[in-house]
Design an enzyme around this catalytic site. Structure first.
Site, PDB file in Angstrom:
ATOM      1  N   VAL A 257       5.131   5.639   4.118  1.00  0.00           N
ATOM      2  CA  VAL A 257       3.886   5.922   3.405  1.00  0.00           C
ATOM      3  C   VAL A 257       3.132   4.594   3.408  1.00  0.00           C
ATOM      4  O   VAL A 257       3.508   3.674   2.702  1.00  0.00           O
ATOM      5  CB  VAL A 257       4.150   6.390   1.959  1.00  0.00           C
ATOM      6  CG1 VAL A 257       2.843   6.561   1.199  1.00  0.00           C
ATOM      7  CG2 VAL A 257       4.933   7.685   1.962  1.00  0.00           C
ATOM      8  N   PRO A 258       2.109   4.491   4.242  1.00  0.00           N
ATOM      9  CA  PRO A 258       1.605   3.158   4.606  1.00  0.00           C
ATOM     10  C   PRO A 258       0.764   2.508   3.514  1.00  0.00           C
ATOM     11  O   PRO A 258      -0.442   2.335   3.664  1.00  0.00           O
ATOM     12  CB  PRO A 258       0.773   3.427   5.854  1.00  0.00           C
ATOM     13  CG  PRO A 258       0.335   4.843   5.726  1.00  0.00           C
ATOM     14  CD  PRO A 258       1.382   5.570   4.925  1.00  0.00           C
ATOM     15  N   CYS A 259       1.397   2.093   2.457  1.00  0.00           N
ATOM     16  CA  CYS A 259       0.647   1.477   1.370  1.00  0.00           C
ATOM     17  C   CYS A 259       0.123   0.111   1.781  1.00  0.00           C
ATOM     18  O   CYS A 259      -0.775  -0.418   1.143  1.00  0.00           O
ATOM     19  CB  CYS A 259       1.515   1.369   0.119  1.00  0.00           C
ATOM     20  SG  CYS A 259       3.051   0.499   0.371  1.00  0.00           S
ATOM     21  N   HIS A 260       0.662  -0.448   2.854  1.00  0.00           N
ATOM     22  CA  HIS A 260       0.155  -1.738   3.310  1.00  0.00           C
ATOM     23  C   HIS A 260      -1.230  -1.599   3.940  1.00  0.00           C
ATOM     24  O   HIS A 260      -1.884  -2.586   4.211  1.00  0.00           O
ATOM     25  CB  HIS A 260       1.127  -2.363   4.303  1.00  0.00           C
ATOM     26  CG  HIS A 260       1.461  -1.470   5.465  1.00  0.00           C
ATOM     27  ND1 HIS A 260       2.330  -0.397   5.352  1.00  0.00           N
ATOM     28  CD2 HIS A 260       1.030  -1.468   6.732  1.00  0.00           C
ATOM     29  CE1 HIS A 260       2.427   0.209   6.522  1.00  0.00           C
ATOM     30  NE2 HIS A 260       1.638  -0.420   7.380  1.00  0.00           N
ATOM     31  N   ARG A 261      -1.655  -0.348   4.181  1.00  0.00           N
ATOM     32  CA  ARG A 261      -2.997  -0.154   4.739  1.00  0.00           C
ATOM     33  C   ARG A 261      -4.027   0.059   3.644  1.00  0.00           C
ATOM     34  O   ARG A 261      -5.150   0.479   3.925  1.00  0.00           O
ATOM     35  CB  ARG A 261      -3.002   1.033   5.706  1.00  0.00           C
ATOM     36  CG  ARG A 261      -2.098   0.801   6.923  1.00  0.00           C
ATOM     37  CD  ARG A 261      -2.109   1.971   7.893  1.00  0.00           C
ATOM     38  NE  ARG A 261      -0.958   1.890   8.797  1.00  0.00           N
ATOM     39  CZ  ARG A 261      -0.350   2.952   9.326  1.00  0.00           C
ATOM     40  NH1 ARG A 261      -0.795   4.169   9.056  1.00  0.00           N
ATOM     41  NH2 ARG A 261       0.684   2.800  10.127  1.00  0.00           N
TER      42      ARG A 261
END
Length: 290
Positions: A257-261
DNA sequence: GAATGTCTCCATG
DNA sequence: CATGGAGACATTC
């Protein structure tokens, strides 16, 4: 502790390379004012410039210079600005046929019911294991319904990391079983194995609000980024950007779940549960996958 | 750009 | 109902 012994036999060289890369990124973000050269950096790490260059490129798919480029504010702004495609409106199905997503990791997800969330993991069996990854040691957690947790630790920090995760669902039953989690790790961290045909199964365990935020994150393709207010907009609460930030920070399946984006409105990275250095590393690494 | 200070909002417990 | 945060914005260097 025998989990550490296992690491060496697992997927390499991605694991050990990250230690070097981490130090480089840390050094650069601390001394960015001085624009340290490759020579300066390699001297600080006690390595030859050529060797460092090689390790770094093998890890990132990018030269140190290109990587640096990819982690600047300028580049972050560019990731945010690509608004030509309907970004958050894009459904997973639409994404499947979109060329921009060819190299992304595909995911199908289901959310736990509010009742299940209230049980704080009660009745749930969670298998976990530590595996080397491009971003340090990855803690993979899975239920029989799919991937439920993904966390990161630097070498020696596995225990606090595990506690951080088990605290979230205190009533679950935990079984160390790295054989069971291995296939997840392989699948997630080897872009060659990303395919739209067999999406990765993921289970979102959180409050209703959190789940909506995480679902929104799942719609961000590789090579793009959104702001916290974009997400607030997407879930229909345009002024809740701050609450969104909190929810993003509680994302239990980081990277997948790309929370770094998720970035600040001006492109600043603003924060990351597993350390800003790791967020930079992920964004830079992704730039090398495109 | 970066650092600092102020204001506001809303999920969470 | 209090709280505080992975925000936003303005101001200053």
């Amino acid at each position: 502790m025998n989990m550490i012994a296992n690491l060496k036999t697992d997927i390499t060289p991605e694991g050990p390379d990250y230690e070097t890369v981490r130090k480089v990124i840390e050094l650069i973000s601390e001394d960015y004012r001085d624009q340290p050269s490759l020579e300066t950096i390699s001297a600080a790490l006690n390595q030859s410039p050529t060797q460092l260059q090689k390790t770094f490129t093998r890890w990132a798919g990018l030269s140190p210079k290109g990587f640096l480029q990819a982690v600047t504010l300028d580049h972050a702004k560019r990731l945010l600005r690509q608004e030509e495609l309907p970004l958050l409106e894009t459904s997973l199905e639409v994404g499947l046929s979109g060329p921009g997503r060819l190299h992304d990791l595909f995911v199908t997800h289901e959310a736990m019911s509010p009742g299940e969330w209230k049980a704080r993991g009660g009745g749930l069996t969670i298998r976990y294991g530590f595996h080397p990854s491009p971003f340090g040691i990855a803690l993979v957690m899975a239920t029989d319904r799919g991937l439920a947790g993904l966390a990161f630790a630097d070498v020696g920090q596995e225990q606090p990391c595990l506690e951080d995760m088990t605290c979230r669902w205190p009533n679950a039953e935990y079984i160390e079983d790295s054989e069971a989690t291995q296939s997840y790790a392989t699948r997630i961290f080897q872009p060659g194995q990303w395919s739209a045909d067999q999406p990765l199964r993921v289970v979102l365990i959180g409050t209703d609000f959190q789940v909506r935020v995480w679902e929104s994150l799942l719609k961000i393709p590789l090579g793009r980024a959104v702001t916290y207010s974009d997400i607030a907009q997407d879930i229909g609460q345009p002024t809740a950007s701050r609450a969104v930030g909190a929810a993003v920070g509680r994302n239990p399946i980081s990277f997948v779940v790309p929370c770094h984006r998720a970035l600040g409105k001006n492109g600043a990275l603003t924060g990351y549960h597993w350390g800003l250095t790791r967020k930079r590393a992920m964004l830079g690494w992704e730039a090398g996958q495109m």
